[in-house]
Each structure stands twice: as C-alpha cells, then as structure tokens.
Design an enzyme around this catalytic site. Sequence first.
Site, short mmCIF file in Angstrom:
data_model
loop_
_atom_site.label_atom_id
_atom_site.label_comp_id
_atom_site.label_asym_id
_atom_site.label_seq_id
_atom_site.Cartn_x
_atom_site.Cartn_y
_atom_site.Cartn_z
N GLN A 481 18.35 22.15 -38.63
CA GLN A 481 18.28 22.22 -37.17
C GLN A 481 18.42 23.64 -36.64
O GLN A 481 18.06 23.91 -35.50
CB GLN A 481 19.30 21.28 -36.53
CG GLN A 481 20.74 21.49 -36.93
CD GLN A 481 21.12 20.78 -38.21
OE1 GLN A 481 20.54 21.01 -39.26
NE2 GLN A 481 22.09 19.91 -38.16
N GLY A 482 18.94 24.55 -37.46
CA GLY A 482 19.06 25.94 -37.02
C GLY A 482 20.47 26.28 -36.56
O GLY A 482 20.67 27.16 -35.73
N ALA A 520 26.56 13.26 -35.98
CA ALA A 520 26.90 12.82 -34.62
C ALA A 520 26.59 13.89 -33.57
O ALA A 520 27.29 14.00 -32.58
CB ALA A 520 28.36 12.38 -34.53
N SER A 521 25.56 14.66 -33.81
CA SER A 521 25.14 15.69 -32.86
C SER A 521 26.30 16.59 -32.46
O SER A 521 26.40 17.05 -31.33
CB SER A 521 24.54 15.04 -31.60
OG SER A 521 23.50 14.17 -31.94
N LYS A 750 25.88 20.83 -24.79
CA LYS A 750 26.12 19.49 -25.33
C LYS A 750 25.28 19.33 -26.60
O LYS A 750 24.31 20.06 -26.79
CB LYS A 750 25.66 18.43 -24.33
CG LYS A 750 26.52 18.27 -23.09
CD LYS A 750 25.97 17.12 -22.24
CE LYS A 750 26.82 16.88 -21.00
NZ LYS A 750 26.33 15.72 -20.23
N GLU A 754 20.51 14.05 -31.99
CA GLU A 754 19.99 12.70 -32.10
C GLU A 754 19.26 12.16 -30.87
O GLU A 754 18.36 11.34 -31.00
CB GLU A 754 21.14 11.74 -32.46
CG GLU A 754 21.76 12.01 -33.80
CD GLU A 754 23.14 11.39 -33.92
OE1 GLU A 754 23.28 10.37 -34.60
OE2 GLU A 754 24.09 11.92 -33.30
#
Lengths: 802, 323, 158
Positions: A481-482, A520-521, A750, A754
């Site tokens: 995701q970076g 969970a992000s 935030k 997901e």
Amino acid sequence: MEDFLYVGKDVPRTAEINKVTGRAVYIDELKRPGMLYGKILYSRYAHARIKSINTEKAKKLPGVKAVITGYDIPDVRVGFMEDQTVLKRDVVRQYRDEVAAVAATSREIAEEALDLIEVEYEELPAIFDPVEAMKPGAPLIHELDGHGRPVKSNVLPLRWTLNVGDVEKARRESAYVVKDSLTTPWINQCCLGTSGCVAEFDSVNNLTFYSQTNVIFGAKQRISRYFAKIGLKDKKIRVINPIVAGSFGTKLDTDIYEFICIQLALKTRRPVKIQFTREEEFRTLPPRQTTRFEIEQGCDKNGMLTFRKAEAILDNGAYTSWGATTPSVMMMPISSLYRVPNVYFNAVCVYTNNIYSQAMRGYGNPQASFAVEVSMDHLAEEAGIDAAEFRMKNRNRPGEVTPMGLKITTCPLDRCITTVKEKIGWDQKRGKKNGRGVGMASLIHVAGGARVYLSDGTGIRIKVDENGHVDVLSGSTDQGQGSQTVLAQIIAETIGFRPEDINIIFGDTALGLWDAGTHASRHTFIAGNAAIRAGEKVKRQILELAVEYVPKLLKSDFRKQKKKDPDFHEPELDFTLIDNPEKLDIKDRMIFAKKAPENPNFRIDVARVLNRALNVGNGESKTVMAEVFWDPPTQMLNSEMKGNWSCTYAFGTTGAEVEVDTETGEVKILKLVAAHDVGRAMNPTLVKGQIYGAAYIGVGFALTEKLQVVEGRVMNPNLRDYKVLTALDDIPVEAVIVEDPDPMGPYGAKGIGEPGLVPTAPAIANAIYDAIGIRFTDLPITPEKVLAAIRAKKQENQQRDA
Amino acid sequence: MKGYDYYKPDTIEEAMKMMSTLDGAEYIAGGTDVMVLIKKKALSPQNLISLRNISELSYIDTDNGLRIGSGVTHSRISESDFIKRHYSALFDAVSNIGSVQVRNVGTVGGNICNAAPSADTLCPFLVFDAVVLIAGQKGEYQLAIDDFLLGPNRVALAKGEIVKGINLPALGANSGSAYIKHTRRKAMELPIVGIAARIDIDAKGHPNDWKEAFRRIDDISDMLRLLEKERFVCNDARIAMGVVAPRPIRAKKAESALQGKVISEGLLDEIGRIAASESQPRDTLRGEAWYRREMVHVLTKRAVLMALERMIHADSSNNPKTS
Amino acid sequence: MKREIAFTLNNEEIAVEVEPNWTLLYLLREVLEMTGAKEGCGVGECGACTVIVDGNAISSCLYPVMEVEGKNVTTIEGLSKEDGTLHPLQQSFIENNGVQCGYCTSGMIMSAKALLDKNPDPTENDIRVSIAGNICRCTGYVQIVESIRKAAEKMKNT
C-alpha cells in the site's frame, strides 16, 4: 488549512524503487545456503479416515532429505481454536488437509516424491451445506474440541450476538418493513505472489522465520506457543518479513504450511522453503467464506429507521482461522451504518467439510454491507422515498454513539452521499427502469485502529545519525500500500527533514517494537500517531543540540572567514533568539530561529549540527534517538459486543451507473464514483490507489468472482477460471477524496485500506435494480442469473396479465 | 518436470523425419498449449520437435483469397489490415485470444491442431470454408476444415503429419463477416460461446452505389428495414458455433434458412432460434447449457448483423479480387 | 543432456548451458539469478513473467529455453541505464503509483515497453490491450494505465 511541506503531497514511493528494477526480494527470490524445498501432500477426500500412509518409496528418491507425516512430529494442536494438527494422521476433514510433507533439494524432486507417497483412505460421509450441518443429528465434523472435550454440534462455540433496544416492538410500530435473504460466495484473495515461507534453524535450534505475515509479533507468538508444546520452549524466534506481494487478509494467521516448513527445517537441519503454486494457492489458501444473511429492517412513516435485525450463517469449513471472527466486523454496518435505534444481530459459524476460511480485505464488512445496503434500497422503495434521500435522512452524524457503542467523531457521510449523487447524475438518471440505472451504497469502517487484541498499539523507534540520516524501526509491515512513503512523509514533516532522508525498516521482530499488525486499515493512523510522538521527541533532542552547537558553529565559521578575509567583520548577532529549543524550529533540513526565520546566520543545515554534536569524543558522544509506544484510547468489545474499538470511523459512498444487456444478461459498468472520507489525505495519489484497487476487487465481488467449491473441492483453481478482472475490463472509476481532518488522526488522517471495497457490490446491485427492476441478492451477479431473472419476471408479468 | 530433448528443424521434411525416428516425440509450435500440458503432466514427451523455425510455415499470401502458413502467430494475423478488412471474423478471433503474450507466440496451426471446442479461430475458418493444407508421408493434400475437426482435441492428422497452412477462398463482392466471443471478462478468456457468421448479399438489380444510402443510416434497425424494403437477398451464408458441441460446428439449418431470403429483422431472429436448436451445449462450470443455447440465439443474430454492417461499410474499391 | 545456447540478454551476448526442458523463466530466475520476472502462475495466465523477445512481449514461463538461441531478450533488469537512471516507464510507475505490491510490476512494465517500442503514441485502449494479460490485484489498473500514458508522453517529448 495548515501549510505542510510533505503531508498531503503526492510524494512518490521512491522507497520501493527495487520493485521497478526487478531487484525486490520477495519470498520467492529468497535463497539461503543449503536451502531445501518443501512440498505438501493433501487429502484426496473431503472427509475420510486415513488407514495407512507409506512413505518408503518417497524417502528413497535421490534428493529427498525428509518425508514427514503426522506420526513423525509431535501430535499437538494449532490454530485459532486449536482444532487441527499440523499434519493429519487419523482423519482428514477437507481436501486441503495436509497428510504428509517432503523436503528435497529441488522443487521438482519434492513434487516427484509426493507422487510416491501412498495413502489409503476410508471415505466418510461428508457435509457441505452449513444449514444441513447445523441440524441436530448432523454428522459431526469434529468429535472433540481443542481441549479434548466432546463436541455436540457443528456450530462453533463463538457467540456473535448484539441486541440493543427492542426490535420486536419496533417492528410492530414500523410503518414499513422489508425482509431479504442474501448470499455471498467464497472469494480467493488472489495475491499476485503466492504464499510461501523459509524456516531456518541455527545449530542450537533458534529459528529465523521468513514469513509474509502482516502481524509479525502475532506470528512470533503463535510459533512460540507451538515451540512450547513441541519441546523448544526456550529457543529464540525471529520473524522477518521479505517484501510482500499482496495480503488482502491472507497473512493474518499463521498457516499450516508455515508450521510444516518449520518441522521440515527442524528435521533436516537445513533451511527449507515452501512456496505455493498458483493451483495450491487456490486449492488450499483459506478464502473469504460464504455467508447467508437474513435481514429485516423497518422505518416509520417519515422514513426514519426504526429497527434492523440480521442473522448470518458463515460456512467456516473444517477448521477455524480468523475468518470466524469476521462477525465482529459485520456487526458494525449492521448496527451502525445509518442511525438505527433498535438492532439485533446474530451470526453463527458452522463447521463443514469445505475448505476452511480466513479473512479478506473488509473483514466481513463487504458481505454485511451488501445485505444492509440492498435492504436499504428495498425499504426506501417500500416507503416511497428516494433511496438517496432515505440515506441522507438516516445518515450518521458527528457526536453520536451507535447501538454498538461506536463513538462517531468526524463524519462527512452527508458530503459523500451528495458528491456521489451529483457526480453520478442521480436526479436525472434514477428511476428510469430502461436498462440503464444508477445505485448507491455507503459504508462505515474502523479508521483509527481496531482493538481486537488487548493492545492495539505500535512501537516506533527513530534514530538520527551524524549524517542527518534517519532510520525508523517499526514492527509494522507493508503489503504494497505504500506505508513506507506515508510514514516517511509524516516523520519528515514532524522533524523537519525530507521524506528521502527517512529510511523505514519494517517487519523484523528483532528490530521493531511490538505492533498489532498491518491490518484493519490501521497502519497510517496508529503508526502515524506513534511516529509523530517519536518524531517530536527526536526533534526536541536535535534542537537541544542546536542550542548548544549552533553558536559554536557560527563562531568557528566566523573565525575561518576572518582568516581568509582580514576585513571580515563578525556580525552582531542576538543569540537570545536561539538560546532555547522552544525558540528554534526545523523545516526542510534547516534549523532556524522562529522569530527570525529568514536570518541567514541562524539558518543552519541540521546535518551540520548533528555532525558537530554527535561524535564529540572525550567520552561525551551522544545519540539522537527516541522511541514511543502508542496504544490508542479505545476499548475491546465487551461480552455484549459493545465498545468503542476504534479511535475514529471512516465513511464513504459509492455510486454506480450500469447498463444491462437484457438479451445476454451482461452488466456493464458505465461509471463508478467512490467518495471516501479519509480524514486528511496524507498522499492523495496513494489514497486514490487504495480506493481504485479496492473498488476493482469490489466489482469482481459483485459481478465475476467466485471460488467454485463443489462438494468441498475447488473446481476453478486457476486465473483463467477464477475471474479476477483484467485491464481490458475497463471500469471507469472516479475516486473522490472527502476531507474532514480527524482530531485524533496523524495530521488528521483516517485509515483507507479497506473501505473502497465495501460499498461497491451493493451499489452495483442497487443500480441493476434501478435498470431492470430486479433485486439481486446472490453474488456474484452473473449474466446467467440476470438473464434467468429477466425471463422469470417476464413470465410472471405475462401470467399476471393473463 | 520430466526431461525431454528439444529439436529445431528448418524444414517440414526434416521435422517429419525426426518425428518418425525419435521416441515419444511431439510437435510444438508456439507452445502455449503444449507447454501448459507438460507442466500439468498431461503430456510427457521424450522429445519435442519445434516447428517455429520452419520458414516455409510462416507465410501470409493474400493473392486471390487468403493463405496462411500454420506457423503464423495470432499477432501477425491481427496486424494484417487486409485480413481485418476482408476476413473480419478471423481478425475478431485472433485479436482476442488470451493476451498479447499468448498471441505473440501462439500460432494459427497450433490453434486448429489443438482443436479445443473453444478454439477461437475454428469458427471463422468454418465460415470461410477454409481448407487445411497437410504435409503427409505421401506428399501434400487438402482437407476441408469441417472434415479436419473430429472432436475435442482430435483432428484428422496421421502420426507425423504437419499442418502446413490453411487456405481461405476469395470472397464475393458483397460479403461481410464477424466473430463474437462471449466471455465473462474482456481478456484472458476462453469463450462461453463463440459465434462466427459470414453473409454474402446479392446486389444484382441494385445500383452500383447502393451501399451509399445505407452508410448514412446510424440505427441498425433502420438499416435492416431498408434492406427488407429494397428486397436484398442473402446469396450465401455461413454460421459456425463454438463451445456448443464436442467441436466447433456449422449451424447448417440456420444457414439454409438464410439462403435466398430477403434480409429482415424477423429473419435474423429466426436464424438465431434455429442455430440455437442446432447447438448441443453442456453444463460446465464455465457456463450452463441453457445459457449457452440462449447466447447462440442472441449472438447469431448479432454476428449476422455485424457482418452485414461491415459489408455495407467496407470500402468496395478495396474488396479482394473475386475468382 | 545439457546444450549450449547463445543469445543476447539485455544487450549483452551470452552463452549458457541449459537443459532442453527448461523454460526461459527458469533460466532467468534459477540459473542467471535475474529474478525480476516473476512466476505468478506458471501457465501463462498472469503475465508476471513477461519479458521481451525480439521486440515481442511473451510469457517466459511458457517459452522453451531452446527457442531463445540467437534471439534478443530484454528483461526488467535491462531497462535502466548503467548509471542507474531509470527508464521513463520505471520512473513513471514510481511517480504515479503504478506500483503497489510490485509483483506484477516487472511484467507490466515489459508489456508496456513492448507496446511503446512499436507504438509511441498509444490510445488508452491500446494500453489496456497491451497489459490485459498482466493481472494486478492491487491497483485496479487505473494508475498503471496512467503511468504508461505519462511515460509515453515523456518519451515522445525527449
């Protein structure tokens, strides 16, 4: 808006340059001296008793270094519910059950050896339908539980019930009530790199384990528990993450192949690698499980939601992994997406002889939101209210506490809905029923961590050396995701360096401080918060050094200049401007006086100060280093399944415009608009990358993807028959970033890992309804299903007319 | 993977000789099927004889009809403007086989010899009345494609024989064709159903520039109405269906129902219905039989329509020479 | 029964002993230790192993190594200059987030390069066709297409 140098900017992900030059080392590239290759023999039946296993021929094959069965390793249980052993020696309960394993000098030899292992089975009656499996008297998949106690039912002893308010009373008082049944299929996460690991013991059985896990400390703990059971209690364990080729939920748990790899390494005294083939990946990797929902909800005559009741049955498969805990997340949209005062939710996970399941991106939320949002459209129609207006009326708002106990802080759901309405052309296009239609769906998801373990924290250590180089040691991982880039931006912004100065080191239990995992992000939010706190400490240390050393540096500069130029006059400087760390700041590698930011004399490269200050010798050399462990102020769910388990929640809305070919049943997506609340975008390009990617998986979930499992066997174990979308399946998706900086978020951010997936399928289903007046409740919505439904409806209309 | 040796003959003769002398030998062309079979252990040759370096298999000859060497890759065919314009159904087929990577090495000969029920080139070859040119022990001979295909992955080749190429007869002046590959995704797919259609129109008695009037029409139904009104008759038609039988087959009843008739929307629907009744699809995990049958109905109609449209919009001055 | 083959690999002529049953991918990864090309499926269905042979993108997992004799092979390792300067495609993938997990990236870039070498001014559809055989699970292809488009523009202007 605050003026940031790096936060909110499209900083390129230069940290991952090896990925474009072919030099990135994933597990498949990892080689250790003397390394062997492991292969696993799986069951030939969905349910059978093993009568005999003969490994003699396999052992004799040249190049084979070990062949192990359940009789060769300690008979101990592993897994989330401790409901399985590493190698099965008595009963196999699914096709993917591991019966034997081989380590050999090459993959080819290991594969050949598998063919030489003879296993005799006695087939047992199998059960594949969770509803059948729930019935009293159904054959038991497990006769004993993890503690050896007799089991009475195939239903897992996990209670997922939430009951708030009085649903029955609310139903009676509702003006409109709808009830729907919805089903979702098995989904393979389809990471482009297949699963694999390398286990290596040293001479005294300390283990280095190269694993793709996204929870390195969780993996270490599971291995440690396993070690305790197999007599390796005091051995050291180090888990190291290579570069990981996608995760999407597959790397949360420690898979059985990883324990097998450890056993093979132990047995052979050599490093062993197990790397799945694509077929193995499809046949044996735990997928997202199937779910059946019964959902009922109602509203009053003004269209305000009165209650929501949902029951879910999850096919757990033969064993248990984290997939069995997805109901905890399903509960979130069921109870908290839109304001609904009375809620009942109950989910059961049921053992069957199917492939056992694991989590996937969204962790149950995509399935539950599909149920909620399709039902929302149904209810809006029943109540005669426009579906967008219905959602706006019932939308979540800042400051509310949901029935599940979630405390909503920031919530721009209204902006997400209106943005989608506008961009999709809702008012012009909705309700035409002419083969084209628009639909929408929203989501709520954890966006400030998720307290699923006792700690939801992360530790971070930042050290700065005399060259001005910053090393960051974190126990997190990155699956693509970076995270490195975003974390570098946050740290650079906080300390006053540039992102390229920051070297992020992830994924090593020996170096990193504890972390609950990149899931969970949560990574940007949790690690970002820790990084800011550690960065501030580091900055303070640097500024303290600056107070001491900047005057010294200036004076030595002046001396030198005077030597060169006898006419040089030392400027009169007000050193009180820099006599306290509070009076100094750093930006873009330059230290300066806050009150005289442009004064060139006080603008000094931070590296110069560090170089002068750190290695001073005389036993007084210093270090600049800080570490912070940050655990968010959240709660675990209590026994009533209530609790504010995340610092903040993300909202979002996806709108879809579709065209249905009523002759072929094909659904064409004309447009997708995904408007997501991200707090503040740390890196808009990377944020969009998350939204695009998730939306695409969501389209697959809606229309094309399904792991076809027939009587326990995966029938489409390849990328030709498992329909991941290609680049030619052009989905015009517009990602809209909705910003509303979160007070708890690092610089307002935030989580967004997901959410993009979650509302995509229901938005598409709702758009199809708008196009042709048929509500699809069984994913994926294939052309066959669409055409059959169109035919059935036509027939129904004809009969009614006649 | 079991070991095998690999040979690269330069001529057909050499290749056939190797085949007769080497044990457990198989021919390999682009390898997109053979290599997969070997990897899946469905094929365990001792020797592979590559046909890739045989220059006499790699021709495209467009003089009076179309002749394609069996070693020509799908990509090369799809790059041919001539084929795109005149043998459009073949272009449709080859330009969407698998992926670029597959098309760059996969050959037309491999596709027809593998003879999968879903092989994309077979339906177009059936509608173009293609003839397979075979190099056998006693010299070259020809076989109509319809006779060449025996069943799933079975063709009328004796051991050691090599398909040299495939010949497509020249087309009439008012001919159009199309192939529709019905898939779940837009790439990397085998068809759920594949339909090829070729239709030739009898323009006798119509002015030379009759197409002009049609070219101004955007709406396809209007085009059909005008064809009907002007009483354009189908001179000749071919319809072929893939994945609805053990091998791609012609819908001969549908073809005859089209032959000699005035084109109309009703007729096309009827043709589709007839073709569907001629199909014998099966339920598989890739598609259900009833759905495949429905798609034959719908796609036959669409393929014929597409063929008509192309015929009308084709630049008549560039039409291939008629024999 | 090893055989020697000679071919050009990333502009360098090499001779190497191979087993006739190897694939090009096997030679690259296991023997030459050039691991940029990935094995995502091994049967030509994912595109992660894409390399360029004589100007054409091919799946090296299905390419018999014996066919490489005399040919010109370019892999991801041969794209950047000797001084480390990235190829415009590589640069663009980094700048435009065309990379996430990176496992498809080598193959994706090679497919794109084969396209741009033949067609320096591709349409979006040309780009999508060229990478339709390269499966990506992370990006939804949007930023990959963007990366290729922007690289093409840059290459045209220099």
